[in-house]
Design a protein around this motif. Structure first.
Motif, PDB file in Angstrom:
ATOM      1  N   PHE A 130      11.541   5.107  -3.029  1.00 15.92           N
ATOM      2  CA  PHE A 130      11.918   5.611  -4.122  1.00 15.92           C
ATOM      3  C   PHE A 130      12.847   4.696  -4.875  1.00 15.92           C
ATOM      4  N   VAL A 131      13.069   5.053  -5.847  1.00 13.28           N
ATOM      5  CA  VAL A 131      14.157   3.672  -6.833  1.00 13.28           C
ATOM      6  C   VAL A 131      14.369   4.579  -7.987  1.00 13.28           C
TER       7      VAL A 131
ATOM      8  N   ARG B  26      10.880  14.439  -3.665  1.00  8.98           N
ATOM      9  CA  ARG B  26      11.536  15.107  -2.138  1.00  8.98           C
ATOM     10  C   ARG B  26       9.987  15.809  -1.817  1.00  8.98           C
ATOM     11  N   VAL B  27       9.343  16.725  -2.550  1.00  8.47           N
ATOM     12  CA  VAL B  27       8.174  17.901  -2.318  1.00  8.47           C
ATOM     13  C   VAL B  27       6.920  16.933  -2.110  1.00  8.47           C
ATOM     14  N   LEU B  28       7.249  15.582  -2.740  1.00  8.21           N
ATOM     15  CA  LEU B  28       6.040  14.467  -2.829  1.00  8.21           C
ATOM     16  C   LEU B  28       6.033  13.615  -1.669  1.00  8.21           C
ATOM     17  N   ARG B  29       7.168  13.281  -0.648  1.00  4.93           N
ATOM     18  CA  ARG B  29       7.550  12.554  -0.013  1.00  4.93           C
ATOM     19  C   ARG B  29       7.093  13.221   1.151  1.00  4.93           C
TER      20      ARG B  29
ATOM     21  N   ASP C 252       0.796  -1.125   0.251  1.00  2.00           N
ATOM     22  CA  ASP C 252      -0.137   0.237  -0.026  1.00  2.00           C
ATOM     23  C   ASP C 252       1.049   1.097   0.006  1.00  2.00           C
ATOM     24  N   HIS C 253       1.521   1.193  -0.437  1.00  2.06           N
ATOM     25  CA  HIS C 253       2.759   2.052  -0.951  1.00  2.06           C
ATOM     26  C   HIS C 253       2.890   3.022  -1.464  1.00  2.06           C
ATOM     27  N   VAL C 254       3.510   4.592  -2.131  1.00  2.00           N
ATOM     28  CA  VAL C 254       3.744   5.188  -2.977  1.00  2.00           C
ATOM     29  C   VAL C 254       4.965   4.533  -4.289  1.00  2.00           C
ATOM     30  N   VAL C 255       5.090   4.204  -5.316  1.00  2.00           N
ATOM     31  CA  VAL C 255       6.924   3.433  -5.671  1.00  2.00           C
ATOM     32  C   VAL C 255       6.848   4.838  -6.669  1.00  2.00           C
ATOM     33  N   ILE C 256       7.937   5.659  -6.572  1.00  2.00           N
ATOM     34  CA  ILE C 256       8.919   6.872  -6.969  1.00  2.00           C
ATOM     35  C   ILE C 256       9.811   6.196  -7.673  1.00  2.00           C
TER      36      ILE C 256
ATOM     37  N   ARG D 295       0.304   1.212  -4.248  1.00  2.00           N
ATOM     38  CA  ARG D 295      -0.959   1.951  -3.817  1.00  2.00           C
ATOM     39  C   ARG D 295      -0.691   2.782  -5.928  1.00  2.00           C
ATOM     40  N   ALA D 296      -0.152   3.190  -5.814  1.00  2.00           N
ATOM     41  CA  ALA D 296       0.461   4.246  -7.080  1.00  2.00           C
ATOM     42  C   ALA D 296       2.349   3.594  -7.406  1.00  2.00           C
TER      43      ALA D 296
END
Length: 544
Positions: A138-139, A123-126, A111-115, A177-178
């Motif tokens: 982060f990848v 980093r703002v999104l983080r 249920d995480h967000v893969v960036i 999740r995204a």
């Protein structure tokens, strides 16, 4: 095979050959000069002892000159090989063993967000995700960069190529999740395709950023649910700040409800408000608008102190109906500015500069400066040079919009404009939020960060939060606050705890604008909240 491994293999091979050659020579020389017959294994042992300096040879001493010379040659060769090995192989081996390496898989993450990428906008999104307790990952495809990020304390990062399906599987993308594709346009399209191959059931929300709006359709065709292009939005906002007209909707005012808006208004040089305190200006009595906060040199204060002095660099965050905001905007302008339709110089003609120029042209003359000659460029030259600025008519300009790709160049161009034409208002674009304070110190009157706008746009796509206007200095969101339900704003000490202002409350299809300390939040309310990004994140942490 890597360069270091190939070099090591070559060294070890050469070492074996040298040892074997010396073993043969020593074995034959012992029989010929010393008259001692011995096994080849014993000769090998003596050579290895000599090379490794673990012994001086079990056959010592030697009686003949020839044997002593051979042993001296072996000693020197062994020492030389050791000294070669230390800097070339042993030290790098220890360095590699002791150095930090980023992990390549994400264990038990769901249920995480893969960036995919690690940029200022990511980093703002983080920070937005952290405030909502949403896990993220982060990848990063560059191993050294991933290790550096990991070593700096960022635990949620893995090393791998996000274009590879295997890497996305290692990131548990099917349980995410995204996914956010945050690289260049071509790489992002490839990442989107890989993400769809990993999670083809449609549950994964895929958001892709594009620099060039013309390629947005390609990303949608690849499988992106939403394509975000913040550059045009940023350019339009910068252009709106530069225009001299009083638009029907007060420039870039945000309509919260019928006849109720929030706006950022820049106080211009020569305005009757300059030199007045917030309390002494009588803004409420004179216009009917309320001042929620004030920016000065990148610092935001909400509410502003009554004794705070308004100067020509102040940006006011105000709320009210349209006539009130129109009246206040008139006060923020100087008499000279009302009468004169000066030109606006736009430096840089990429997507941001192009959008800014298009926003200004209906009301004012625009002079575009760029390093490259192209359609729409009026002056070809470097915006950091006096000659170029004078050719563009900077002395007669009312404002300059600096829309360059490099923050360093933008800072230098701002300094150049202020040196050549101090009266000109500078409205600047920054890539990284960290550059914003520098630009204010350089003399800019208004600065917007591309990374901040991008991060807010991404957050609005991924979270249960509506960012009402991402391209403003103030973060303005519509959100629910379950932990505030049943409490008054004063009882929860919202402003002191977070630095945010609750501007309005939406309740049962009604917009309540008469919000005060005694306003009580009830179940189902949506709050319109204004503040800096950090303040809104604190609000989310405490009350959402």
């Amino acid at each position: 095979m890597g360069k270091w491994r190939r070099r090591t293999a070559a060294y070890l091979g050469a070492l074996v050959v040298v040892i074997l050659l010396y073993t043969v020579a020593y074995h034959e020389a012992m029989a010929a000069f010393e008259g001692r017959e011995q096994s080849f294994a014993h000769s090998l042992q003596v050579v290895v002892e000599t090379f490794t300096t673990t012994g001086f040879g079990s056959d010592a001493p030697w009686s003949t000159t020839e044997m002593n010379l051979l042993v001296v040659a072996m000693d020197l060769t062994g020492v030389l090989l050791i000294f070669m090995a230390l800097p070339a192989f042993v030290f790098p081996l220890f360095e590699e063993t002791l150095s930090t390496t980023a992990p390549t898989t994400a264990d038990d993450l769901a249920d995480h967000v893969v960036i995919c990428g690690h940029t200022p906008r990511g980093r703002v999104l983080r920070e937005e995700l952290r405030a909502r307790d949403v896990p993220y990952l982060f990848v990063v495809d560059d191993g050294d960069r991933a290790a550096e990020i990991y070593d700096d304390g960022e635990e949620h990062v893995i090393h791998g190529d996000p274009e590879e399906v295997g890497t996305l599987r290692d990131a548990n993308v099917w349980e995410a999740r995204a996914l956010v594709a945050d690289a260049d346009d071509e790489t992002n399209a490839s990442v989107v395709l890989s993400a769809r191959e990993c999670a083809d059931d449609g549950d994964l929300r895929v958001v892709s950023l594009v620099e060039d709006e013309d390629v947005a359709d390609y990303h949608r065709y690849a499988g992106a649910d939403r394509v975000v292009s913040p550059r045009r939005l940023l350019g339009e906002s910068l252009g709106a700040k530069a225009t001299a007209s009083v638009a029907d909707e007060v420039g870039d005012g945000v309509e919260i409800g019928e006849d109720f808006q929030i706006a950022e208004l820049l106080v211009h040089r020569g305005s009757p408000l300059v030199g007045e305190t917030v309390a002494g200006s009588g803004i409420g009595e004179r216009t009917g608008a309320n001042v929620l906060g004030a920016w000065d040199d990148g610092e935001f204060e909400s509410p502003p102190r009554p004794d705070r002095v308004i100067d020509e660099h102040t940006v006011l965050l105000v709320v009210g109906d349209e006539p009130a905001l129109e009246a206040l905007k008139e006060l923020t302008l100087s008499e000279t500015r009302r009468r004169r339709r000066g030109s606006v110089v736009v430096a840089g003609y990429g997507m941001v500069g192009h959008s800014a120029a298009a926003e200004v042209r209906p009301t004012d003359e625009v002079t575009v400066v760029d390093l490259e000659d192209a359609a729409g460029v009026d002056v070809v030259g470097d915006a950091t040079e006096r000659e170029t600025l004078e050719t563009a008519g900077i002395h007669d300009a009312r404002a300059a919009v600096i829309a360059l790709d490099s923050d360093t160049t933008t800072i230098f161009a701002t300094l150049a404009v202020k040196q050549v034409a101090p009266e000109v208002e500078v409205i600047a674009r920054a890539n990284d939020a960290d550059s914003v304070p520098k630009l204010y110190r350089a003399g800019a009157e208004y600065v917007l960060s591309l990374s901040t706008v991008s991060g807010r746009l991404l957050a609005s796509q991924l979270l249960d939060e509506e960012v009402l206007r991402p391209e403003t200095q103030v973060d303005l969101v519509r959100t629910r606050a379950p932990r505030l339900e049943g409490r008054t704003l004063a009882g929860a000490d919202v402003r002191a705890e977070t630095g945010c202002t609750v501007v309005a409350v939406e309740r049962d299809d009604r917009l309540l604008t008469d919000v005060g300390p005694d306003t009580r939040v009830v179940e189902g309310d949506s709050l319109v909240v204004a503040g800096t990004d950090e303040a809104v994140n604190r609000f989310n942490e405490l009350f959402v």
